[in-house]
Design an enzyme around this catalytic site. Structure first.
Site, PDB file in Angstrom:
ATOM      1  N   GLU A   1      39.727   8.358  17.254  1.00  0.00           N
ATOM      2  CA  GLU A   1      40.453   9.234  18.180  1.00  0.00           C
ATOM      3  C   GLU A   1      41.963   8.972  18.227  1.00  0.00           C
ATOM      4  O   GLU A   1      42.547   8.862  19.307  1.00  0.00           O
ATOM      5  CB  GLU A   1      39.840   9.130  19.582  1.00  0.00           C
ATOM      6  CG  GLU A   1      38.361   9.488  19.584  1.00  0.00           C
ATOM      7  CD  GLU A   1      37.653   9.246  20.918  1.00  0.00           C
ATOM      8  OE1 GLU A   1      38.320   8.865  21.898  1.00  0.00           O
ATOM      9  OE2 GLU A   1      36.432   9.434  20.973  1.00  0.00           O
TER      10      GLU A   1
ATOM     11  N   ASN B   1      37.331   8.505  12.634  1.00  0.00           N
ATOM     12  CA  ASN B   1      36.369   9.233  13.480  1.00  0.00           C
ATOM     13  C   ASN B   1      37.087   9.935  14.640  1.00  0.00           C
ATOM     14  O   ASN B   1      37.977   9.358  15.264  1.00  0.00           O
ATOM     15  CB  ASN B   1      35.387   8.192  14.049  1.00  0.00           C
ATOM     16  CG  ASN B   1      34.206   8.800  14.765  1.00  0.00           C
ATOM     17  OD1 ASN B   1      33.562   9.718  14.248  1.00  0.00           O
ATOM     18  ND2 ASN B   1      33.915   8.310  15.965  1.00  0.00           N
TER      19      ASN B   1
ATOM     20  N   HIS C   1      30.368  16.154  20.093  1.00  0.00           N
ATOM     21  CA  HIS C   1      29.881  16.188  21.475  1.00  0.00           C
ATOM     22  C   HIS C   1      30.005  17.639  21.916  1.00  0.00           C
ATOM     23  O   HIS C   1      31.100  18.110  22.235  1.00  0.00           O
ATOM     24  CB  HIS C   1      30.732  15.290  22.376  1.00  0.00           C
ATOM     25  CG  HIS C   1      30.527  13.837  22.087  1.00  0.00           C
ATOM     26  ND1 HIS C   1      29.328  13.201  22.322  1.00  0.00           N
ATOM     27  CD2 HIS C   1      31.355  12.898  21.573  1.00  0.00           C
ATOM     28  CE1 HIS C   1      29.426  11.932  21.972  1.00  0.00           C
ATOM     29  NE2 HIS C   1      30.653  11.720  21.512  1.00  0.00           N
TER      30      HIS C   1
ATOM     31  N   GLU D   1      28.437  11.579  16.448  1.00  0.00           N
ATOM     32  CA  GLU D   1      28.081  11.348  17.858  1.00  0.00           C
ATOM     33  C   GLU D   1      27.444  12.587  18.463  1.00  0.00           C
ATOM     34  O   GLU D   1      27.778  13.006  19.581  1.00  0.00           O
ATOM     35  CB  GLU D   1      29.336  10.944  18.651  1.00  0.00           C
ATOM     36  CG  GLU D   1      30.046   9.738  18.067  1.00  0.00           C
ATOM     37  CD  GLU D   1      31.225   9.238  18.895  1.00  0.00           C
ATOM     38  OE1 GLU D   1      31.334   9.614  20.085  1.00  0.00           O
ATOM     39  OE2 GLU D   1      32.026   8.464  18.344  1.00  0.00           O
TER      40      GLU D   1
ATOM     41  N   ASP E   1      25.568  15.276  20.393  1.00  0.00           N
ATOM     42  CA  ASP E   1      24.731  15.577  21.557  1.00  0.00           C
ATOM     43  C   ASP E   1      25.117  16.954  22.077  1.00  0.00           C
ATOM     44  O   ASP E   1      26.192  17.470  21.746  1.00  0.00           O
ATOM     45  CB  ASP E   1      24.762  14.502  22.650  1.00  0.00           C
ATOM     46  CG  ASP E   1      26.146  14.091  23.119  1.00  0.00           C
ATOM     47  OD1 ASP E   1      27.110  14.845  22.886  1.00  0.00           O
ATOM     48  OD2 ASP E   1      26.266  13.019  23.733  1.00  0.00           O
TER      49      ASP E   1
HETATM   50  O1  9MR Z   1      28.619   6.243  24.900  1.00  0.00           O
HETATM   51  C1  9MR Z   1      29.579   5.212  25.036  1.00  0.00           C
HETATM   52  C2  9MR Z   1      29.434   4.558  26.403  1.00  0.00           C
HETATM   53  O2  9MR Z   1      28.180   3.914  26.515  1.00  0.00           O
HETATM   54  C3  9MR Z   1      30.542   3.565  26.625  1.00  0.00           C
HETATM   55  O3  9MR Z   1      30.498   3.098  27.976  1.00  0.00           O
HETATM   56  C4  9MR Z   1      31.906   4.217  26.362  1.00  0.00           C
HETATM   57  C5  9MR Z   1      33.020   3.185  26.452  1.00  0.00           C
HETATM   58  O4  9MR Z   1      32.803   2.155  25.511  1.00  0.00           O
HETATM   59  O5  9MR Z   1      31.944   4.815  25.075  1.00  0.00           O
HETATM   60  C6  9MR Z   1      30.974   5.800  24.867  1.00  0.00           C
HETATM   61  O6  9MR Z   1      31.051   6.305  23.538  1.00  0.00           O
HETATM   62  C7  9MR Z   1      32.212   7.037  23.174  1.00  0.00           C
HETATM   63  C8  9MR Z   1      32.512   6.723  21.732  1.00  0.00           C
HETATM   64  O7  9MR Z   1      32.699   5.362  21.567  1.00  0.00           O
HETATM   65  C9  9MR Z   1      33.728   7.498  21.231  1.00  0.00           C
HETATM   66  N1  9MR Z   1      33.589   8.911  21.441  1.00  0.00           N
HETATM   67  C10 9MR Z   1      33.223   9.310  22.802  1.00  0.00           C
HETATM   68  C11 9MR Z   1      31.978   8.550  23.262  1.00  0.00           C
HETATM   69  C12 9MR Z   1      31.587   8.981  24.655  1.00  0.00           C
HETATM   70  O8  9MR Z   1      32.583   8.585  25.585  1.00  0.00           O
END
Ligand code: 9MR
Length: 352
Positions: free
Chosen positions: A151, A192, A228, A263, A265
């Protein structure tokens, strides 16, 4: 004639078994047959019972959902903590799953000790080199794929002002890839991001970023499209336009890169009734078909095993959120069947 009489029951049995297994085959077997990955993001604290059974039965790839981020692995300037990642990697090895390490550099889960920006460029580069070497070398030969940078580009196509960007400048991205490659020359390295599925300002900027990297001989193997999405987003004329996503994947492929859907969903407002679940299933099918029809796409990863633990519940403040393939009780949803069928049956001839 006698031969035919003997052969007939055998052929009948074979035909019956084939149709039964196409219905019942776990996703990972279907994906293996197509030589692609079907993965799920996982958390080490949940690796038992139904969660462990479904994860290992259905998926041939495991992404570390949050335990390999910097605030967890390098919580203070002088310490590392690999407890969660170790458990996930051990589980994956026990079940012959490939591991996707997520993620080395991200502006979130950024450790407090480094957050002051109070470092010179050279100091920050030294810290980054030591951190990436430590993590990647630890899992050399065990984590096969890394999301190196996550990101880094904004929706407007600009460099996000992350702490690394402020301390080092634009080239922090290429330095990160070079350090990861030094640490494990065999590992696949990915950039990513979210919101870059179709052709837009963000995906154009990412395309330029990775093109420039390749031109500068930076070791990069692929781009992750997070996906997402919201139920109703994907379709021929919808915001996540099938043709545009396919074009986007193919232009990255033309550079020699792989694309992973990293990722996936599909959320929805409120509670999901039957019609939402059906539409969600159709959208999952759309995404799988997009990947199967675009050669550079080599992995489809869902962002969690079960609706019970999806991040969307907290993020959207929706306790009824049901964005994944298995429900709260680990039962397969219509979305699961759609993914299964698409993996079993889709051919490019199906496309109009
Ligand atoms: O799903 C992840 C969640 O369990 C964590 O608390 C959070 C912070 O580490 O990150 C979430 O995953 C993110 C991913 O790493 C990057 N893209 C967005 C995802 C959803 O926030």
């Amino acid at each position: 004639m006698r031969n035919l009489l003997i052969l007939f029951p055998v052929m009948l049995l074979m035909a019956l078994t084939t149709s039964v297994t196409a219905q019942d085959q776990p996703l990972r077997e279907l994906a293996d047959a197509r030589d692609i990955y079907i993965g799920a993001a996982a958390q080490s604290g949940l690796l038992e019972g139904d969660y462990a059974d479904v994860l290992s039965r259905e998926f041939n790839l495991l992404t570390t959902e949050w335990e390999t981020k910097m605030c967890v692995t390098h919580p203070t300037a002088t310490t590392y903590d690999f407890t969660g990642t170790d458990k996930l990697v051990e589980f994956a090895e026990e079940h012959q799953m490939v591991v996707r390490g997520h993620t080395l550099l991200w502006h979130e889960c950024f450790p407090d000790w480094l957050a002051s920006d109070d470092y010179t460029r050279d100091e920050a580069i030294d810290i980054m080199r030591e951190y990436i070497h430590t993590v990647v070398e630890r899992y050399k030969g065990r984590i096969a794929i890394w999301d190196v940078v996550n990101e880094a580009i904004t929706d407007n196509g600009l460099f996000r002002s992350t702490p690394w960007y402020r301390m080092i400048g634009e080239d922090y991205i290429e330095l990160a890839f070079r350090f990861a490659h030094e640490a494990d020359p065999d590992v696949l390295l990915f950039y990513n991001d979210y919101g870059a599925e179709v052709l837009n300002r963000k995906s154009d900027r990412i395309y330029k970023l990775v093109s420039d990297m390749l031109e500068n001989e930076v070791p990069i193997d692929g781009v992750g499209l997070q996906m997402h999405l919201q139920v109703g987003d994907v379709g021929d004329r919808l915001p996540i336009n099938r043709q545009a996503v396919t074009e986007n994947i193919n232009r990255l492929g033309d550079l020699g890169l792989q694309v992973h859907i990293t990722e996936l969903d599909l959320k929805h407002p409120g509670k999901a009734d039957e019609s939402v679940l059906e539409q969600q299933a159709q959208n999952y099918r759309d995404v799988v078909e997009i990947c199967l029809s675009a050669e550079p796409c080599t992995a489809i990863i869902v962002w969690g095993v079960t609706d019970r633990y999806s991040w969307i519940k907290d993020f959207d403040n929706n306790p009824d959120a049901a964005p994944l393939l298995f429900d709260e009780d680990y039962q397969p949803k219509p979305a699961y069947t759609a993914v299964q069928q698409a993996l079993a049956e889709f051919t490019t001839d199906d496309q109009s």
